[in-house]
Design an enzyme around this catalytic site. Structure first.
Site, PDB file in Angstrom:
ATOM      1  N   LYS A 100      73.721 -90.151  67.762  1.00 15.38           N
ATOM      2  CA  LYS A 100      74.181 -91.275  66.939  1.00 15.38           C
ATOM      3  C   LYS A 100      75.498 -90.945  66.245  1.00 15.38           C
ATOM      4  O   LYS A 100      76.403 -91.777  66.172  1.00 15.38           O
ATOM      5  CB  LYS A 100      73.109 -91.634  65.905  1.00 15.38           C
ATOM      6  N   GLN A 144      66.035 -91.168  59.690  1.00 13.93           N
ATOM      7  CA  GLN A 144      65.493 -90.862  61.010  1.00 13.93           C
ATOM      8  C   GLN A 144      63.972 -90.747  60.950  1.00 13.93           C
ATOM      9  O   GLN A 144      63.416 -90.000  60.145  1.00 13.93           O
ATOM     10  CB  GLN A 144      66.099 -89.561  61.538  1.00 13.93           C
ATOM     11  N   ASP A 167      68.690 -99.712  60.531  1.00 12.43           N
ATOM     12  CA  ASP A 167      67.612 -99.796  61.523  1.00 12.43           C
ATOM     13  C   ASP A 167      66.944-101.162  61.565  1.00 12.43           C
ATOM     14  O   ASP A 167      66.260-101.482  62.530  1.00 12.43           O
ATOM     15  CB  ASP A 167      66.555 -98.724  61.242  1.00 12.43           C
TER      16      ASP A 167
END
Length: 374
Positions: A100, A144, A167
């Site tokens: 990422k 994460q 997200d």
């Protein structure tokens, strides 16, 4: 709520977030499909699957995002900045984060990774979210997952402010997605949606099978595909079937054979074989399935049926009852019949006894049941 509504209609509320959101959604395109077999969608007359290259598509999209970032900065805005919070030493999580960060750098988005040990308390992690929410230099926050067992992921995801929720896991973003309203869509679902739109795959009225029911992937993909295309956040107008680990293999096989589109997250190392797809039944077979849907198997050269609930058999001709109904109602019916027979027998005996007694009476002025003497 008012602030959130303004945010979804204007990206200027959070400087740098617009290109960051687009990067976040589209940077996951690469591993999904392969272009090597064909460069155009499957035609209606074809019985083979077309494979698209996610890598090729991702490169194209990332170039567009890079252009967006440069344009954003050229207007005097600050460079978009992503902050990733990584807890613990899960090897897979470290690989994901590294990829990422690499993708962010490729399009001109600055980023940082905040590492924390796996024994960090939930309170410490939530305090960090508060600070990052208030930091005006941070355009987006990504925690994460998965987190260690002692930390509630839902609580942490909800602690991220809506407009920095890269997200799209905040309960408000998920809620808006389910209500067909503009929201930050989870990355994998957004990537699948982008593939469908960019490759010209038609979803209107199609049968789609989604393998997986997770709240981060399967559910948002299903929501995007089945909802109304004319809503505030347009959907795909498809008929969606969600399968999961407890879907019987035979049922899964039937669902996928009858599907126009199958969406599944799976990695492979070898070139996959082209799948033979089910075709529409021929006119002479339209009435073949008595209680189900008909499809013509191109290899077996015969129609097969997908039975509706409660029916089975080759032509869905047999009515089936589940075990609960069988055990419960059969017992009640048996008891009812027994009581009915017993009652009928008793009444018959009484009737015969009374009638016989009436015949023996000599006086014409006696009244018997149901008879009036003169």
């Amino acid at each position: 709520m008012a602030a959130a509504a303004v945010f979804f209609s204007s990206s200027a509320l959070r400087p740098g977030l617009a290109p960051l959101r687009r990067w976040r959604a589209l940077s996951l395109l690469a591993p999904w499909v392969d272009y090597s077999a064909s460069s155009s969608p499957r035609s209606a007359s074809s019985d083979e699957a077309t494979i698209f290259s996610g890598t090729k598509l991702a490169k194209q999209v990332l170039k567009e995002v890079q252009s967006d970032v440069e344009s954003w900065i050229s207007f005097g805005n600050k460079r978009p900045h992503l902050t990733v919070v990584l807890v613990g030493d899960n090897p897979a999580s470290h690989i994901y984060v590294r990829n990422k960060i690499k993708a962010a750098a490729a399009v001109g988005i600055s980023s940082e990774v905040i590492l924390r040990p796996k024994d960090i308390s939930q309170e410490e992690l939530l305090d960090m979210m508060v600070k990052l929410n208030k930091d005006s230099t941070v355009s987006g926050i990504l925690v994460q997952l998965p987190l260690p067992d002692h930390i509630d992921e839902r609580t942490v995801c909800n602690a991220i402010t809506l407009e920095k929720d890269v997200d799209g896991f905040h309960i408000m973003n998920i809620g808006r997605l389910c209500l067909d309203q503009p929201s930050i869509i989870p990355a994998t679902a957004s990537a699948v949606w982008e593939i469908i739109k960019r490759t010209g795959i038609q979803t209107f009225g199609k049968n789609v099978v989604v393998a997986g029911r997770s709240k981060n992937v399967g559910m948002p993909i299903s929501m995007l595909l089945h909802t109304d295309g004319e809503h505030e956040r347009p959907g795909g107008d498809a008929t969606v079937t969600i399968t999961h680990r407890y879907t019987p293999k035979e049922q899964l096989k039937i669902h996928t054979q009858l599907a126009d589109i199958v969406i599944v997250a799976a990695d492979y190392t070898e070139q996959p074989k082209l799948l033979k797809l089910m075709q529409t039944c021929l006119e002479e077979h339209y009435s073949y399935c008595i209680n189900g849907l008909c499809a013509f198997h191109s290899e077996l050269r015969k129609p097969i049926c997908k039975c509706i609930a409660g029916y089975n058999g080759e032509r869905c001709e047999h009515l089936t009852l589940n075990l609960y109904a069988h055990n419960s109602y059969e017992r009640y019916i048996a008891v009812g019949i027994g009581i009915g027979i017993l009652t009928s027998g008793i009444l018959a005996i009484i009737y015969c006894y009374v009638k016989k007694r009436c015949r023996k009476l000599k006086s014409p002025y006696k009244v018997c049941m149901g008879e009036t003497a003169l």
